[in-house]
Design a protein around this motif. Structure first.
Motif, short mmCIF file in Angstrom:
data_model
loop_
_atom_site.label_atom_id
_atom_site.label_comp_id
_atom_site.label_asym_id
_atom_site.label_seq_id
_atom_site.Cartn_x
_atom_site.Cartn_y
_atom_site.Cartn_z
N CYS A 130 0.82 -1.22 0.00
CA CYS A 130 0.00 0.00 0.00
C CYS A 130 0.85 1.26 0.00
CB CYS A 130 -0.94 0.00 1.21
SG CYS A 130 -2.20 -1.29 1.19
N PRO A 133 1.78 3.06 -3.99
CA PRO A 133 1.05 4.13 -4.68
C PRO A 133 1.14 5.48 -3.98
CG PRO A 133 -0.29 2.13 -4.55
CD PRO A 133 0.92 1.91 -3.70
N GLN A 136 4.49 6.84 -4.80
CA GLN A 136 4.50 7.14 -6.23
C GLN A 136 3.84 8.48 -6.50
OE1 GLN A 136 2.21 4.38 -8.54
NE2 GLN A 136 2.77 5.29 -10.50
N TYR A 137 2.71 8.74 -5.86
CA TYR A 137 2.05 10.04 -6.04
C TYR A 137 2.85 11.16 -5.40
CZ TYR A 137 -1.54 13.63 -5.97
OH TYR A 137 -2.23 14.82 -6.15
N TYR A 177 -3.33 7.02 -10.98
CA TYR A 177 -2.79 6.48 -9.74
C TYR A 177 -3.75 5.52 -9.03
CZ TYR A 177 0.60 10.24 -10.35
OH TYR A 177 1.57 11.07 -10.86
N SER A 181 -3.86 1.00 -9.13
CA SER A 181 -3.57 0.43 -7.81
C SER A 181 -4.71 -0.45 -7.33
CB SER A 181 -3.32 1.56 -6.80
OG SER A 181 -2.22 2.36 -7.21
N PHE A 184 -4.59 -3.76 -9.13
CA PHE A 184 -3.54 -4.65 -8.62
C PHE A 184 -3.96 -5.27 -7.29
CE2 PHE A 184 -0.05 -5.03 -5.58
CZ PHE A 184 0.68 -6.04 -6.17
N PHE A 185 -4.47 -4.46 -6.36
CA PHE A 185 -4.82 -5.00 -5.04
C PHE A 185 -5.96 -6.00 -5.13
CE2 PHE A 185 -2.64 -1.13 -3.45
CZ PHE A 185 -1.75 -1.76 -2.61
N LEU A 283 7.05 -0.20 -5.55
CA LEU A 283 6.48 -0.47 -6.87
C LEU A 283 7.09 -1.72 -7.50
CD1 LEU A 283 6.27 3.14 -8.38
CD2 LEU A 283 4.41 1.74 -7.47
N GLU A 286 5.47 -4.78 -6.10
CA GLU A 286 4.21 -5.08 -6.79
C GLU A 286 4.47 -5.86 -8.08
OE1 GLU A 286 1.99 -1.58 -7.45
OE2 GLU A 286 1.78 -1.05 -5.32
#
Length: 511
Positions: A130, A133, A136-137, A177, A181, A184-185, A283, A286
């Protein structure tokens, strides 16, 4: 001369005697090439064929036993130990680290402490995913476009882009974003539920069965060494995808003129390095989770395809009764059901994410090729903090980009291309493997028709049994499915044709 270099040969104890009670010359005994594999069992395997010679031949019936296996004859216990030690045990460790299965020791019942540890570890691992992301942002890293928080302001027919210290990243927060995400989750949680709560012995049973059949296979395509080489190839393919993914993110950071932070403001260079490194690490974690799930599906598809090929070759050779062939095909349907209903669902969700990222990366590549001036750039462009794009006489926007040096442009283009390749591979691999499984089932159906027309090896089988087998294999509608969608060869060809047409159209519009 009897050449047994390709089969397991066992020479019984005792002297070899000729018919007139004279010792056989050593030169004639050495004409038999004897090779016993170091892993071969010390007992005679069932189904051994005795070479019966009349009195005029060199060896008597007591001299040599040649097994039905013309290939490598391995001990069953050694083969199973090899599968568990070299393949299954490393897989269990990797899956436990990635949260796909609980930590357990050799299938023993879990103690209370181990149960608590499994729950705490899974929550910790989920929190690490978690963080990705969020970080990343924080650095405004778009995996298909690079790093930037440019703010676009419209003035009539022109747009102004500012590289100021904005605390908002450019582009849509939801679709750049949040949506990837969430995809993926959702795929990760579904895969964890399937692998943790579902039946976990399918891969082990399938792997052991294929290796046992391959250990005594006379066909080169299904030898154990060939299977191991293909496993190594899958592993290298996954490592290559992870390397490309990490390399694209590093190139994006290297190509950025500056990194603006949104809500976590570092106060030192060390803090900046930690924030950027944490974003890349989370990332990349992931990507490791996603690549592992895709490779698991591809591995099971490969093993099932090899098993079907062995069954088809056995049918052609007439080495097994038709009832035995039918039972083997029925057993493969259980593996196919697990592949379609469980792994097909999880890999289908990851496949949607990989296709989404591949499409966005392709669009970004075409846009970059159109907007940037490629080879032939003689000098670096003028640098500045703002640039304006306006419409030309044909109604299209003309862009005037600024950069610090020409090398940053090449880094940016290389990062986009490097980002595109792993998602293309992760999209293509499971589709091709699923189509391979479907084509092997279709080949079994065709083999039944060939057997009915020319029953080589089954001349003693009653015709009603052959007709029944033909009816059975012709009624097979088994095929691999991803998200309950059948995957066949013509399906992939259609996708390939549409992709080529799309690339041609985009090239005409953008280049």
């Amino acid at each position: 001369m009897i050449n047994a270099s390709e089969g397991g040969v066992r020479v019984r104890e005792g002297s070899v005697e000729s018919t007139d009670d004279e010792r056989v010359p050593h030169s004639r005994i050495s004409s038999l090439e004897v090779r016993v594999h170091p892993m071969a069992a010390s007992v005679e395997p069932p189904g051994a064929i005795a070479v019966d010679t009349n009195g005029d031949e060199v060896f008597s019936q007591e001299a040599v036993m040649i097994t039905e296996c013309d290939g490598e004859s391995y001990n069953t216990a050694a083969t199973l130990h090899y599968c568990r030690r070299m393949i299954l045990k490393p897989r269990d460790i990797i899956f436990a680290v990635l949260g796909y299965r609980s930590w357990n020791k050799d299938g023993a019942e879990q103690s209370l402490c181990l149960k608590v540890f499994n729950v705490v570890y899974f929550i910790f691992f989920l929190l690490c995913l978690c963080i990705g992301p969020v970080l990343q942002y924080n650095i405004c890293l778009k995996r298909d476009q690079g790093v930037g928080n440019d703010v676009q302001i419209h003035f009539g027919n022109s747009s102004v882009y500012s590289d100021g210290d904005s605390h908002l990243c450019s582009g849509s927060l939801i679709f750049i974003y949040i949506v990837p995400s969430l995809m993926f989750f959702f795929a990760f949680l579904v895969t964890c539920i399937i692998l943790r709560l579902g039946e976990s012995e399918h891969l082990q049973t399938l792997l052991e069965r294929v290796y046992l059949l391959a250990s005594c296979s006379p066909w080169e395509l299904v030898k154990q060494r060939r299977l191991w080489c293909i496993f190594v190839g899958w592993l290298m393919m996954g490592v290559m995808c992870l390397t490309l993914s990490l390399g694209s993110m590093i190139l994006h950071l290297s190509a950025a003129t500056q990194i603006s932070y949104t809500f976590i403001q570092p106060q030192s260079e060390t803090a900046k390095i930690l924030l950027c490194g944490g974003a890349l690490a989370s990332l990349w974690l992931e990507d490791i989770v996603m690549v592992t799930a895709v490779l698991l599906y591809c591995t099971q598809c490969h093993l099932l395809s090899r098993l079907l090929e062995i069954i088809r070759m056995t049918l052609y050779q007439g080495a097994t009764s038709l009832m035995g062939i039918k039972k083997q095909i029925d057993e493969t349907s259980r593996f196919l059901r697990h592949l379609n209903q469980e792994l097909g669902s999880s890999v289908g969700l990851y496949l949607c994410l990989a296709a989404f990222r591949a499409i966005t990366a392709s669009s970004s590549l075409f846009s970059t090729i159109k907007h940037y001036e490629l080879p032939g750039m003689s000098a670096a462009l003028a640098s500045g903090s703002m640039h304006i794009d306006s419409r030309n006489s044909q109604g299209f926007y003309t862009f005037e980009y600024t950069t610090v040096e020409e090398a940053r442009l090449w880094l940016h283009i290389s990062a986009i291309i490097t980002n595109l390749l792993p998602w293309l591979l992760l999209t293509i691999m499971p589709l091709c493997m699923a189509a391979w499984v479907s084509s092997n089932y279709r080949a079994l159906s065709k083999a039944g028709s060939q057997l009915h027309g020319r029953p080589f090896g089954y001349q003693s089988t009653p015709q009603p049994d052959i007709d029944s087998f033909l009816l059975y294999v012709s009624s097979l509608h088994l095929q691999a499915k991803i998200l309950w969608i059948p995957v066949r060869t013509y399906f992939l060809v259609s996708i390939l044709v549409l992709t080529v047409m799309t690339i041609v159209v985009l090239s005409y519009l953008y280049l």
